[in-house]
Design a protein around this motif. Structure first.
Motif, PDB file in Angstrom:
ATOM      1  N   THR A  65       0.859  -1.191   0.000  1.00  0.00           N
ATOM      2  CA  THR A  65       0.000   0.000   0.000  1.00  0.00           C
ATOM      3  C   THR A  65       0.891   1.235   0.000  1.00  0.00           C
ATOM      4  O   THR A  65       2.110   1.145   0.147  1.00  0.00           O
ATOM      5  CB  THR A  65      -0.907   0.028   1.248  1.00  0.00           C
ATOM      6  N   GLY A  66       0.289   2.384  -0.148  1.00  0.00           N
ATOM      7  CA  GLY A  66       1.049   3.630  -0.082  1.00  0.00           C
ATOM      8  C   GLY A  66       1.611   4.035  -1.425  1.00  0.00           C
ATOM      9  O   GLY A  66       1.093   3.672  -2.484  1.00  0.00           O
ATOM     10  N   THR A  67       2.707   4.764  -1.389  1.00  0.00           N
ATOM     11  CA  THR A  67       3.300   5.291  -2.614  1.00  0.00           C
ATOM     12  C   THR A  67       3.911   4.178  -3.454  1.00  0.00           C
ATOM     13  O   THR A  67       4.235   3.094  -2.947  1.00  0.00           O
ATOM     14  CB  THR A  67       4.394   6.310  -2.279  1.00  0.00           C
ATOM     15  N   LEU A  68       4.073   4.470  -4.742  1.00  0.00           N
ATOM     16  CA  LEU A  68       4.659   3.486  -5.645  1.00  0.00           C
ATOM     17  C   LEU A  68       6.084   3.132  -5.224  1.00  0.00           C
ATOM     18  O   LEU A  68       6.483   1.965  -5.266  1.00  0.00           O
ATOM     19  CB  LEU A  68       4.654   4.032  -7.077  1.00  0.00           C
ATOM     20  N   GLY A  69       6.835   4.132  -4.809  1.00  0.00           N
ATOM     21  CA  GLY A  69       8.207   3.882  -4.380  1.00  0.00           C
ATOM     22  C   GLY A  69       8.275   2.928  -3.208  1.00  0.00           C
ATOM     23  O   GLY A  69       9.116   2.024  -3.177  1.00  0.00           O
ATOM     24  N   ARG A  70       7.383   3.124  -2.236  1.00  0.00           N
ATOM     25  CA  ARG A  70       7.349   2.234  -1.066  1.00  0.00           C
ATOM     26  C   ARG A  70       6.988   0.820  -1.484  1.00  0.00           C
ATOM     27  O   ARG A  70       7.593  -0.157  -1.031  1.00  0.00           O
ATOM     28  CB  ARG A  70       6.324   2.776  -0.056  1.00  0.00           C
ATOM     29  N   ARG A  71       6.004   0.679  -2.362  1.00  0.00           N
ATOM     30  CA  ARG A  71       5.558  -0.636  -2.810  1.00  0.00           C
ATOM     31  C   ARG A  71       6.653  -1.352  -3.592  1.00  0.00           C
ATOM     32  O   ARG A  71       6.845  -2.564  -3.438  1.00  0.00           O
ATOM     33  CB  ARG A  71       4.296  -0.493  -3.648  1.00  0.00           C
ATOM     34  N   VAL A  72       7.373  -0.611  -4.432  1.00  0.00           N
ATOM     35  CA  VAL A  72       8.467  -1.206  -5.200  1.00  0.00           C
ATOM     36  C   VAL A  72       9.575  -1.685  -4.266  1.00  0.00           C
ATOM     37  O   VAL A  72      10.113  -2.789  -4.425  1.00  0.00           O
ATOM     38  CB  VAL A  72       9.033  -0.203  -6.225  1.00  0.00           C
ATOM     39  N   LEU A  73       9.917  -0.865  -3.291  1.00  0.00           N
ATOM     40  CA  LEU A  73      10.976  -1.229  -2.338  1.00  0.00           C
ATOM     41  C   LEU A  73      10.610  -2.496  -1.577  1.00  0.00           C
ATOM     42  O   LEU A  73      11.446  -3.407  -1.421  1.00  0.00           O
ATOM     43  CB  LEU A  73      11.204  -0.077  -1.361  1.00  0.00           C
ATOM     44  N   ILE A  74       9.357  -2.574  -1.121  1.00  0.00           N
ATOM     45  CA  ILE A  74       8.911  -3.757  -0.389  1.00  0.00           C
ATOM     46  C   ILE A  74       8.910  -4.978  -1.307  1.00  0.00           C
ATOM     47  O   ILE A  74       9.305  -6.082  -0.901  1.00  0.00           O
ATOM     48  CB  ILE A  74       7.511  -3.521   0.201  1.00  0.00           C
ATOM     49  N   ALA A  75       8.488  -4.790  -2.570  1.00  0.00           N
ATOM     50  CA  ALA A  75       8.465  -5.915  -3.517  1.00  0.00           C
ATOM     51  C   ALA A  75       9.869  -6.429  -3.800  1.00  0.00           C
ATOM     52  O   ALA A  75      10.085  -7.641  -3.887  1.00  0.00           O
ATOM     53  CB  ALA A  75       7.788  -5.474  -4.816  1.00  0.00           C
ATOM     54  N   VAL A  76      10.828  -5.529  -3.940  1.00  0.00           N
ATOM     55  CA  VAL A  76      12.217  -5.945  -4.190  1.00  0.00           C
ATOM     56  C   VAL A  76      12.758  -6.743  -3.008  1.00  0.00           C
ATOM     57  O   VAL A  76      13.396  -7.795  -3.180  1.00  0.00           O
ATOM     58  CB  VAL A  76      13.106  -4.709  -4.459  1.00  0.00           C
TER      59      VAL A  76
END
Length: 331
Positions: A65-76
Motif C-alpha cells: 500500500t502507499g506510494t509506488l516507491g514504497r511498494r516497489v521497495l517492499i516488492a524488491v
C-alpha cells in the motif's frame, strides 16, 4: 581461516577411509555406522523455510500500500527473501537424490517431488542420474553439472539474473540424460513423471501469481515472479560456481575441452554459510568425500576428521563464501 584452497599441499582424497583413526581410537568405519540421517531435523528446516516464505508474502501483502516507491521497495525486498529461501529449500532436493530425506526410497522420492521439486518443477528421478554423474566426473570435461566451467564475472552475473544460464543448465541436463538413457533408466529416471512435475510447478506458481493479482496485490505478484525466476536461479548459479571453481582457473580456457580438475571447499557454519550453503553444501568437500552421509551429520564427520591426520587437508580448504567470491571474481 585460510583463504586459498586451489592447490592444497595435502588432499583429503589421498587418505584411505579405513586408515583414519581419531585420538580416541575410533575408526571412520565405526563412525560411519553411527551417522544415520536425522529426518526430523531435515523436515524441520524445510518447514521453517516454507514458513519464512509464507511470512514474507504476508508482510509484503500488508506493505503493498502507499506510494509506488514504497511498494516497489517492499516488492524488491520480498523477491530477494523469497528467491533466497526457495534456493535454500531446493538444496534439500540434492539430499533427496542421495536418499536421505526419508527411510524408504519410494517415500524419499515422493516427499522430495511434492515438497521440494514441485515449487520449481523438478523431478527427483530425472535429477539423480545427472547428480551421480557429477560425483563420478567432477573436474572432468564431461561433468554434467558444469557451472564452474565459466568464470565468475559480470557476464556470468547478468546471465544468471536474466535466466539465460538457467535455460542453458536445464537444456544441458536434458541432453545429458538423452545421451545416456540406459544409465538414466537404471537409476529410475522417468520422462513422463518429469513432465508431470514440470506442469505441477507451473500450476503451483501460476496459482500463487493469479491469486495475488485477483486480490489486487500486483506488486506482491511481481515479487513472487522475480523471486522464482530471477533471484532463485541467480543464487543457485553463484553458489554452485563457488563450490567447485579453482582460483587458478583461467577465463580463457574452455573446460569442456580441457579438464578443470576437482576443487571442493569448506565454508564454515555462520548464518550465510548455513543458508546459502544449507543442506550440507557449506561442507561440500566432505560431501564429495563421503556422499552417502546425511547433511545432518556432516558436522560430526568434520569434527572426527579434524582429530585425525587428515586435519591439515581440511584446514587448507577452509574459506568463506564472501572470500571465495572476491577471489574468483574477474572483470
Amino acid at each position: 581461516m585460510v583463504g586459498s584452497t586451489a592447490t592444497p599441499d595435502v588432499a583429503l582424497e589421498s587418505f584411505r577411509r579405513d586408515a583414519l583413526v581419531d585420538s580416541r581410537g575410533r575408526t571412520f568405519r565405526e563412525l560411519h555406522k553411527q551417522l544415520t540421517p536425522r529426518y526430523a531435523q531435515i523436515w524441520t528446516q524445510i518447514g521453517l523455510a516454507y514458513l519464512a516464505v509464507a511470512s514474507t508474502v504476508a508482510l509484503a501483502l500488508i506493505g503493498d500500500t502507499g506510494t509506488l516507491g514504497r511498494r516497489v521497495l517492499i516488492a524488491v525486498a520480498a523477491a530477494a527473501v523469497i528467491g533466497y529461501t526457495v534456493a535454500f529449500i531446493h538444496l534439500f532436493f540434492h539430499e533427496a537424490a542421495h536418499y536421505n530425506v526419508a527411510s524408504e526410497r519410494a517415500a524419499n522420492d515422493l516427499l522430495a517431488n511434492i515438497f521440494i521439486g514441485a515449487i520449481v518443477g523438478q523431478e527427483i528421478s530425472r535429477y539423480r542420474p545427472i547428480h551421480f554423474d557429477h560425483h563420478r566426473q567432477l573436474g572432468m570435461t564431461d561433468d554434467p553439472e558444469h557451472t564452474y566451467f565459466d568464470p565468475l564475472n559480470v557476464r556470468f552475473l547478468i546471465e544468471s539474473l536474466t535466466g539465460v544460464r538457467s535455460f542453458r543448465v536445464l537444456t544441458s541436463r536434458e541432453r545429458a540424460l538423452d545421451a545416456a538413457p540406459p544409465r538414466a533408466a537404471e537409476q529410475g529416471a522417468d520422462i513422463r513423471s518429469g513432465k508431470t512435475q514440470l506442469i505441477a510447478g507451473a500450476v503451483f506458481n501460476a496459482a500463487v501469481v493469479i491469486g495475488l493479482v485477483l486480490s489486487d496485490h500486483f506488486m506482491t505478484a511481481l515479487a513472487w515472479i522475480a523471486g522464482i525466476v530471477i533471484v532463485f536461479p541467480f543464487v543457485t548459479a553463484v553458489r554452485q560456481l563457488m563450490e567447485h571453481r579453482s582460483e587458478e582457473a583461467s577465463a580463457s580456457t574452455n573446460y569442456h575441452e580441457v579438464a578443470h580438475g576437482a576443487t571442493n571447499r569448506l565454508f564454515g557454519s555462520g548464518p550465510l554459510a548455513s543458508t546459502l550453503g544449507g543442506a550440507g553444501f557449506n561442507r561440500h568437500l566432505l560431501h564429495h568425500w563421503a556422499p552417502q552421509i546425511s547433511c545432518t551429520r556432516l558436522h560430526e564427520l568434520e569434527a572426527f576428521l579434524m582429530d585425525t591426520p587428515a586435519a591439515p587437508a581440511l584446514r587448507k580448504r577452509q574459506t568463506t563464501y564472501s572470500r571465495t567470491f572476491v577471489a574468483l571474481f574477474t572483470r
